[in-house]
Design a protein around this motif. Structure first.
Motif, PDB file in Angstrom:
ATOM      1  N   GLY A  53       0.813  -1.210   0.000  1.00 28.98           N
ATOM      2  CA  GLY A  53       0.000   0.000   0.000  1.00 28.98           C
ATOM      3  C   GLY A  53       0.844   1.256   0.000  1.00 28.98           C
ATOM      4  N   ARG A  57       1.130   4.150  -2.985  1.00 26.57           N
ATOM      5  CA  ARG A  57       0.959   5.588  -2.754  1.00 26.57           C
ATOM      6  C   ARG A  57       2.152   6.370  -3.302  1.00 26.57           C
ATOM      7  NH1 ARG A  57       1.390   8.401   3.124  1.00 26.57           N
ATOM      8  NH2 ARG A  57       3.430   7.419   2.888  1.00 26.57           N
ATOM      9  N   PHE A  65      -6.403   7.156  -5.514  1.00 26.09           N
ATOM     10  CA  PHE A  65      -5.777   6.477  -4.377  1.00 26.09           C
ATOM     11  C   PHE A  65      -6.216   7.168  -3.095  1.00 26.09           C
ATOM     12  CE2 PHE A  65      -2.599   5.146  -1.342  1.00 26.09           C
ATOM     13  CZ  PHE A  65      -2.437   3.810  -1.662  1.00 26.09           C
ATOM     14  N   ASP A  66      -7.106   6.530  -2.384  1.00 24.99           N
ATOM     15  CA  ASP A  66      -7.701   7.099  -1.174  1.00 24.99           C
ATOM     16  C   ASP A  66      -6.884   6.643   0.038  1.00 24.99           C
ATOM     17  OD1 ASP A  66      -9.246   7.878   0.982  1.00 24.99           O
ATOM     18  OD2 ASP A  66     -11.143   7.427  -0.013  1.00 24.99           O
ATOM     19  N   THR A  67      -5.983   7.494   0.486  1.00 23.12           N
ATOM     20  CA  THR A  67      -5.080   7.145   1.585  1.00 23.12           C
ATOM     21  C   THR A  67      -5.827   6.732   2.841  1.00 23.12           C
ATOM     22  OG1 THR A  67      -3.419   8.672   0.732  1.00 23.12           O
ATOM     23  CG2 THR A  67      -3.200   7.998   3.024  1.00 23.12           C
ATOM     24  N   TYR A  70      -7.432   3.113   1.876  1.00 20.73           N
ATOM     25  CA  TYR A  70      -6.546   2.015   1.507  1.00 20.73           C
ATOM     26  C   TYR A  70      -5.414   1.778   2.507  1.00 20.73           C
ATOM     27  CZ  TYR A  70      -8.739   2.868  -3.072  1.00 20.73           C
ATOM     28  OH  TYR A  70      -9.630   3.058  -4.095  1.00 20.73           O
ATOM     29  N   ARG A  74      -9.057   0.529   5.822  1.00 24.97           N
ATOM     30  CA  ARG A  74      -9.288  -0.910   5.708  1.00 24.97           C
ATOM     31  C   ARG A  74      -8.090  -1.708   6.221  1.00 24.97           C
ATOM     32  NH1 ARG A  74     -11.244  -0.439  -0.587  1.00 24.97           N
ATOM     33  NH2 ARG A  74     -13.438   0.129  -0.188  1.00 24.97           N
ATOM     34  N   PHE A  77      -4.327  -4.277   2.521  1.00 24.28           N
ATOM     35  CA  PHE A  77      -4.311  -3.332   1.400  1.00 24.28           C
ATOM     36  C   PHE A  77      -5.377  -3.777   0.424  1.00 24.28           C
ATOM     37  CE2 PHE A  77      -2.261  -2.308  -2.853  1.00 24.28           C
ATOM     38  CZ  PHE A  77      -2.756  -1.012  -2.884  1.00 24.28           C
ATOM     39  N   THR A  79      -8.384  -2.349  -2.415  1.00 25.13           N
ATOM     40  CA  THR A  79      -8.886  -1.230  -3.211  1.00 25.13           C
ATOM     41  C   THR A  79     -10.229  -1.535  -3.878  1.00 25.13           C
ATOM     42  OG1 THR A  79      -7.760  -1.930  -5.250  1.00 25.13           O
ATOM     43  CG2 THR A  79      -6.499  -0.553  -3.712  1.00 25.13           C
ATOM     44  N   VAL A  86     -14.821  -6.211  -0.795  1.00 23.95           N
ATOM     45  CA  VAL A  86     -13.852  -5.803   0.222  1.00 23.95           C
ATOM     46  C   VAL A  86     -13.737  -6.877   1.295  1.00 23.95           C
ATOM     47  CG1 VAL A  86     -13.364  -4.141   2.064  1.00 23.95           C
ATOM     48  CG2 VAL A  86     -14.174  -3.328  -0.158  1.00 23.95           C
ATOM     49  N   GLN A 108      -4.905  -5.945  -6.244  1.00 23.32           N
ATOM     50  CA  GLN A 108      -5.548  -4.718  -5.772  1.00 23.32           C
ATOM     51  C   GLN A 108      -4.993  -3.487  -6.478  1.00 23.32           C
ATOM     52  OE1 GLN A 108      -8.287  -4.866  -3.616  1.00 23.32           O
ATOM     53  NE2 GLN A 108      -7.936  -6.985  -4.269  1.00 23.32           N
TER      54      GLN A 108
END
Length: 318
Positions: A53, A57, A65-67, A70, A74, A77, A79, A86, A108
């Protein structure tokens, strides 16, 4: 003080059949060794997945890419977009070995951008402790509470903690049992991380909804302890009341009604939560809650809300 919140599927059968009997002083000192081994394996899987992950990034600067989903949301790792997908991916990580993580993580990454897969390398920050030290980290609190229960059964009022100090056996057991149980089970079936006053029972109290969230008191996490030690003062709660505490609990039978309640009241819930860093804070928290519930539904588990099981700033991750 801020809250590091987490949302947990909770294997109540494991609580009742394995963990609480151990804490209560039954069986042998090594009765949880298989679960400790499982937790050690998962720690290594989690470390490797998190490295992928972080590497993603670093390699991908796009808006997809939702820091806070991800990396610091969650487990592992993941996505995927659909909550069921999920949950299934988290379950695959839980069942995997370290050697299988790379293929899972690349899958992912490909969901973000198939071309990105060949440009990402795991970003490893620091090193894990040895297997022996990981095992010690997972079990020392369990052993301490077991020592407390055995002391009380033998008529002794104090035990010696890791610092060599004498402490109340009753206080150690009643003051830490629920947190210890959730913390340990989170090493076997992980939760979701969030921050702020966005746990379900808190939102439910503040939202204008016609029905009420199917959460109740967390006394089921104590299993048989109140019955076996009736002279002790056992407390339970239906919400998170302070840092380092466990909040409301939902039974496995309540998971689907809980998810229906979330979806049916999403707008009202979204209106009431604290805002943080000018991002859609509550909306994302609701998504994480639902994904944790999806994993609970997939695994036949219950659900619990908690504070400070994970503290990302201190490196305690899911």
């Amino acid at each position: 003080m801020g809250y590091d919140i987490s949302f947990h599927p909770i294997d109540i059968g494991l609580v009742e059949q394995r963990v609480v009997p151990f804490l209560a002083g039954h069986g042998g000192d090594h009765d949880l060794d298989d679960l400790i081994d499982h937790a050690v394996r998962q720690a290594k899987v989690r470390f490797r997945a998190n490295a992928w992950g972080l590497g993603t990034r670093k390699a991908y600067a796009g808006p997809d890419f939702d820091t806070f989903l991800y990396l610091w949301g969650r487990p592992f790792f993941v996505t995927e977009e659909d909550p069921a997908a999920v949950a299934e991916t988290v379950a695959r990580y839980c069942d995997s070995t370290v050697d299988q993580v790379d293929d899972l993580a690349r899958g992912q990454i490909a969901l973000i951008d198939p071309a990105l897969v060949n440009h990402v390398e795991p970003e490893v920050s620091g090193t894990l402790p040895t297997d022996e030290n990981l095992a010690i980290g997972f079990r020392w609190k369990l052993d301490l509470l077991r020592d407390a229960a055995l002391a009380l059964r033998a008529g002794r009022q104090t035990i010696r903690n890791a610092d060599g100090d004498d402490i109340s056996a009753a206080g150690a057991l009643t003051g830490n049992a629920q947190f210890c149980v959730v913390e340990f089970l989170a090493a076997l079936l992980p939760g979701w991380i969030e921050r702020g006053k966005v746990w379900p029972s808190e939102l439910a109290e503040r939202a204008d909804t016609e029905d009420y969230v199917p959460l109740s008191g967390n006394e089921p996490l104590l299993g048989s302890l109140p019955t076996e030690f009736p002279a002790l003062h056992w407390e339970s709660d239906w919400t998170i009341s302070s840092n380092y505490s466990i909040g409301g609990y939902a039974t496995p039978a309540d998971i689907r009604p809980f998810r229906n309640w979330l979806s049916g009241n999403a707008e009202a819930l979204d209106e009431v939560g604290d805002q943080w860093d000018d991002r859609p804070y509550v909306r994302k928290a609701l998504r994480k809650i639902d994904e944790a519930l999806a994993l609970a539904e997939l695994t036949g588990s219950g659900f619990v809300e908690a504070a400070e099981i994970y503290i990302p700033m201190q490196g305690t991750m899911n």
